[in-house]
Design an enzyme around this catalytic site. Structure first.
Site, PDB file in Angstrom:
ATOM      1  NE  ARG A  68      -3.502   0.135   2.565  1.00 49.47           N
ATOM      2  CZ  ARG A  68      -4.745   0.318   2.112  1.00 49.47           C
ATOM      3  NH1 ARG A  68      -5.391  -0.666   1.547  1.00 49.47           N
ATOM      4  NH2 ARG A  68      -5.337   1.481   2.241  1.00 49.47           N
ATOM      5  CB  CYS A  69      -0.016   4.669  -0.999  1.00 53.32           C
ATOM      6  SG  CYS A  69       0.719   6.107  -1.739  1.00 53.32           S
TER       7      CYS A  69
END
Length: 72
Positions: free
Chosen positions: A11-12
């Site tokens: 994930r970011c």
């Protein structure tokens, strides 16, 4: 053969950081194939790369994954 990284499990901001590190190792003209699945990364990574002057081509963009080809 192209350089390839699958970042669909992250994930970011992890994908952006990994793409930046991978690009540092490449020579001018080399390509990096990247797979992204996180919604934030699917938007942020290509936008950042285009702003930095990289050539970014979308290979696949469906509900599961965004595949891009980056030329340094």
């Amino acid at each position: 053969m192209k350089n390839y990284i699958d970042l669909t499990g992250f994930r970011c901001p992890v994908p952006l950081v990994r793409v930046k590190l991978a690009l540092k190792a490449l020579s001018r003209g080399e390509q990096l194939h990247v797979l992204l699945s996180d919604r934030g990364s699917r938007q942020d990574v290509p936008l950042f790369l285009k702003k930095q002057g990289y050539d970014v081509k979308e290979v696949c963009n469906d509900a599961q994954v965004l595949a891009i080809l980056i030329t340094k």
